[in-house]
Design an enzyme around this catalytic site. Structure first.
Site, mmCIF file in Angstrom:
data_model
loop_
_atom_site.group_PDB
_atom_site.id
_atom_site.type_symbol
_atom_site.label_atom_id
_atom_site.label_comp_id
_atom_site.label_asym_id
_atom_site.label_seq_id
_atom_site.Cartn_x
_atom_site.Cartn_y
_atom_site.Cartn_z
ATOM 1 N N GLY A 162 -7.229 9.112 -0.100
ATOM 2 C CA GLY A 162 -7.966 9.570 1.072
ATOM 3 C C GLY A 162 -9.305 10.131 0.682
ATOM 4 N N ASN A 179 1.602 13.455 5.237
ATOM 5 C CA ASN A 179 1.305 12.060 4.925
ATOM 6 C C ASN A 179 2.317 11.214 5.670
ATOM 7 O OD1 ASN A 179 0.562 9.614 3.791
ATOM 8 N ND2 ASN A 179 1.741 9.940 1.928
ATOM 9 N N GLY A 180 1.844 10.342 6.531
ATOM 10 C CA GLY A 180 2.757 9.492 7.292
ATOM 11 C C GLY A 180 2.290 9.379 8.730
ATOM 12 N N ASP A 219 -5.727 -11.135 -6.143
ATOM 13 C CA ASP A 219 -5.946 -9.954 -5.297
ATOM 14 C C ASP A 219 -4.583 -9.474 -4.801
ATOM 15 O OD1 ASP A 219 -7.277 -7.933 -4.043
ATOM 16 O OD2 ASP A 219 -8.372 -9.193 -2.628
ATOM 17 N N ASP A 220 -4.531 -8.225 -4.345
ATOM 18 C CA ASP A 220 -3.234 -7.662 -3.935
ATOM 19 C C ASP A 220 -2.824 -8.090 -2.542
ATOM 20 O OD1 ASP A 220 -4.494 -5.449 -2.152
ATOM 21 O OD2 ASP A 220 -5.435 -5.200 -4.090
ATOM 22 N N CYS A 274 1.119 -1.872 10.702
ATOM 23 C CA CYS A 274 2.007 -0.813 10.200
ATOM 24 C C CYS A 274 1.955 0.375 11.156
ATOM 25 C CB CYS A 274 1.543 -0.361 8.820
ATOM 26 S SG CYS A 274 2.481 1.049 8.195
ATOM 27 N N CYS A 308 -2.781 9.119 3.015
ATOM 28 C CA CYS A 308 -3.217 10.477 2.722
ATOM 29 C C CYS A 308 -2.538 10.983 1.471
ATOM 30 C CB CYS A 308 -2.871 11.405 3.876
ATOM 31 S SG CYS A 308 -3.724 10.992 5.387
ATOM 32 N N CYS A 313 5.454 -5.110 7.675
ATOM 33 C CA CYS A 313 4.143 -5.744 7.886
ATOM 34 C C CYS A 313 4.160 -7.218 7.472
ATOM 35 C CB CYS A 313 3.032 -4.969 7.183
ATOM 36 S SG CYS A 313 3.386 -4.542 5.495
ATOM 37 N N TYR A 335 -0.385 -1.760 -3.655
ATOM 38 C CA TYR A 335 -1.765 -1.295 -3.610
ATOM 39 C C TYR A 335 -1.963 0.222 -3.676
ATOM 40 C CZ TYR A 335 -6.255 0.021 -1.689
ATOM 41 O OH TYR A 335 -7.458 0.615 -1.503
ATOM 42 N N CYS A 374 10.848 -0.997 3.094
ATOM 43 C CA CYS A 374 10.270 -1.507 4.340
ATOM 44 C C CYS A 374 9.368 -2.686 4.001
ATOM 45 C CB CYS A 374 9.441 -0.403 5.011
ATOM 46 S SG CYS A 374 8.516 -0.974 6.452
ATOM 47 N N CYS A 412 8.002 2.455 1.507
ATOM 48 C CA CYS A 412 6.887 1.519 1.750
ATOM 49 C C CYS A 412 6.619 0.706 0.490
ATOM 50 C CB CYS A 412 5.632 2.295 2.138
ATOM 51 S SG CYS A 412 4.189 1.237 2.256
ATOM 52 N N SER A 434 -7.777 -2.507 -7.775
ATOM 53 C CA SER A 434 -6.393 -2.471 -7.324
ATOM 54 C C SER A 434 -5.576 -3.651 -7.837
ATOM 55 C CB SER A 434 -6.350 -2.435 -5.795
ATOM 56 O OG SER A 434 -7.085 -3.512 -5.265
HETATM 57 FE FE1 SF4 Z 1 4.499 -0.037 4.132
HETATM 58 FE FE2 SF4 Z 1 4.156 -2.318 5.479
HETATM 59 FE FE3 SF4 Z 1 6.300 -0.791 5.980
HETATM 60 FE FE4 SF4 Z 1 3.847 0.054 6.681
HETATM 61 S S1 SF4 Z 1 4.948 -1.718 7.525
HETATM 62 S S2 SF4 Z 1 5.445 1.269 5.692
HETATM 63 S S3 SF4 Z 1 2.577 -0.790 5.003
HETATM 64 S S4 SF4 Z 1 5.787 -1.863 4.045
#
Ligand code: SF4
Length: 477
Positions: A33, A107-108, A351-352, A388, A7, A441, A248, A438, A242, A289
């Site tokens: 978004g 956002n989150g 690609d990303d 995620c 978002c 994922c 992306y 983070c 993130c 992207s």
């Molecule tokens: Fe970002 Fe992946 Fe962590 Fe989600 S899990 S916040 S997409 S790095």
């Protein structure tokens, strides 16, 4: 790119035409978004609001913006999803409570929203939406602290997970970011006005200056007494920004987490080329992207970058039921190959990321039909093996192709001549503070485990804006 967007949030304090400034800001954050948009303004006495489903350009017109008077505004773009598309969920959310009217845009994703909501419902609270963002407003309304700022800070200490927020009351605009800094949020200046935005590209369109990021654990209060920068909690080290913002989500012309997205994205491409050299004639991107990652790859590999795929930017939702003969129409409607560029060539496709793999499989088939001789696929991120829970709409773990297939098997499924993903180590060398990101994922090591993850609970919603309540079964496994 196959992940859904998250978002966008935007805030304005002290601009004569705050709604128009917010409109332009949201316009440049449209990529985050596309399902709905909303702006709430204050003229100092009264609150004015407009929200609707659709793109920013469709949601507002001159008359609507003229009916949003005031020098204070907050706005929100919600990303596209298949469920929970009710008007009640369009942000910003607005409530009237003992401190007067207060609106929030988020956002989150809050990972303890279901427990908080259930507790409050047992206590008699009535919720209007299914967004977790509403939990924050309820917590504020129930607080027994003596000042508005203390009430908000108390609420923010109770919620867990990822949140970048902007609030509006009749005389203040505030912004806050969770203690791990999952989602970006920056502060800017336009003459005497202050602005908040998910990404700095929103400042450029209105000629505003980027000042700094809102710090993790910080509450910024812009009101009649001048700006106040307070802490509702200490930042939790290491931070958990993130990393997908660089891969992306964010626009390459933005500054996010203190770094230029374009620069980081080029580094991803260069590192990818170093990790997986290949003999090829041209490098092409899956636009838009992956453009910058592909440029980095081309630069490092010294293989020319070409425009081998043209993207149709005007694709909306389609409702046609194609005939059997219209194979791959859903991908063809978006991407068209440039035959003169591809025919007889050994190509590197950059690609990303790959989520389910179904789109890429169709794209590979389209490139083969356009005459590509060899297709070497290079991905600017590691395999996505886990969902995620911090505001990005990923599918359930079982739907992620890399969660249950080897790289070799994925390459075979996609029909490419070779496949290489950027390594996790390589990814982290491309940012300045690798320990503060983070990567759950890619690793399954979740920095904040959603409450109740050990129960088999309902989890219908995987939205980026904190939609719905519940947890998925696969968390923590
Ligand atoms: Fe970002 Fe992946 Fe962590 Fe989600 S899990 S916040 S997409 S790095």
């Amino acid at each position: 790119m196959k992940l859904k967007e998250e978002c966008a949030i935007f805030g304005v304090y002290g601009a004569a035409d705050a709604a128009q400034v917010a409109y332009l800001g949201l316009y440049s954050l449209q990529h985050r978004g596309q399902e709905s948009s909303g702006i709430i303004t204050s003229d100092g006495d009264r609150i004015h609001e407009h929200r609707a489903i659709g793109l920013v350009a469709k949601v507002y017109d001159r008359e609507i913006l003229e009916n949003l008077p005031g020098r204070l505004a907050i706005g929100h773009n919600r990303y596209s999803t298949t469920g929970f598309s009710s008007i009640a969920n369009i942000q910003p959310l607005l409530v009237d409570c003992k401190i007067g009217k207060i609106a929030v845009a988020h956002n989150g994703n809050l990972v303890n929203a279901i427990e908080l909501r259930r507790g409050m419902e047992m206590d008699g609270s009535i919720f209007r939406s299914t967004t977790d963002s509403e939990v924050i407003l309820h917590l504020i309304a129930r607080s027994r602290q003596s000042t508005r700022e203390e009430m908000i800070m108390e609420a923010l200490r109770k919620v867990k997970g990822a949140f970048s927020l902007v609030f509006l009351t009749t005389d203040t605009v505030m912004a806050a970011r969770d203690t791990r800094g999952f989602r970006p949020l920056c502060l800017g200046r336009l003459d005497d006005a202050y602005l908040f935005a998910s990404e700095s590209c929103a400042f450029d369109i209105i000629g505003a200056q980027y000042m700094r990021d809102v710090a993790p654990g910080e509450l910024c209060v812009l009101g009649p007494g001048g700006p106040k920068f307070m802490r509702f909690a200490e930042p939790e080290e290491p931070l958990q920004r993130c990393i997908f913002e660089f891969i992306y989500f964010s626009r390459p012309d933005s500054k996010v987490f203190g770094e230029n997205v374009d620069k980081v994205r080029r580094k991803l491409g260069r590192r990818l080329a170093e990790e997986s050299p290949v003999d090829a004639d041209i490098v092409i991107a899956v636009p838009d992207s992956s453009n910058t990652i592909a440029l980095g790859f081309a630069e490092a590999s010294k293989i020319p970058f070409e425009l081998g795929l043209i993207r149709n930017h005007y694709v909306g939702r389609t409702f046609i039921q194609p005939r059997q003969s219209m194979r791959d129409w859903d991908v063809r409607i978006k991407f068209n190959p440039v035959r003169g560029v591809l025919k007889g060539k050994k190509i590197v496709v950059v690609d990303d990321s790959i989520v389910r793999g179904s789109t890429m499989r169709k794209l590979v088939s389209i490139l083969r039909q356009a005459g590509a001789d060899k297709i070497h696929l290079r991905i600017g991120s590691p395999p996505i093996t886990h969902s995620c829970y911090y505001g990005i709409d990923t599918p359930t773990r079982g739907e992620l192709i890399a969660s249950n297939h080897s790289v070799e098997a994925i390459g075979e499924y996609l029909g490419v001549d070779s496949l290489h993903y950027l390594s996790r180590e390589g990814l982290l060398t491309c940012v300045e503070e690798p320990h503060n990101y983070c990567v759950a994922c890619f690793s399954g090591q979740y920095p904040v485990i959603p409450d109740g993850c050990l129960h088999k609970d309902v989890f219908e919603d995987r939205t980026g804006c904190g939609e719905g309540f519940g947890v998925r079964e696969d968390v923590g496994r």
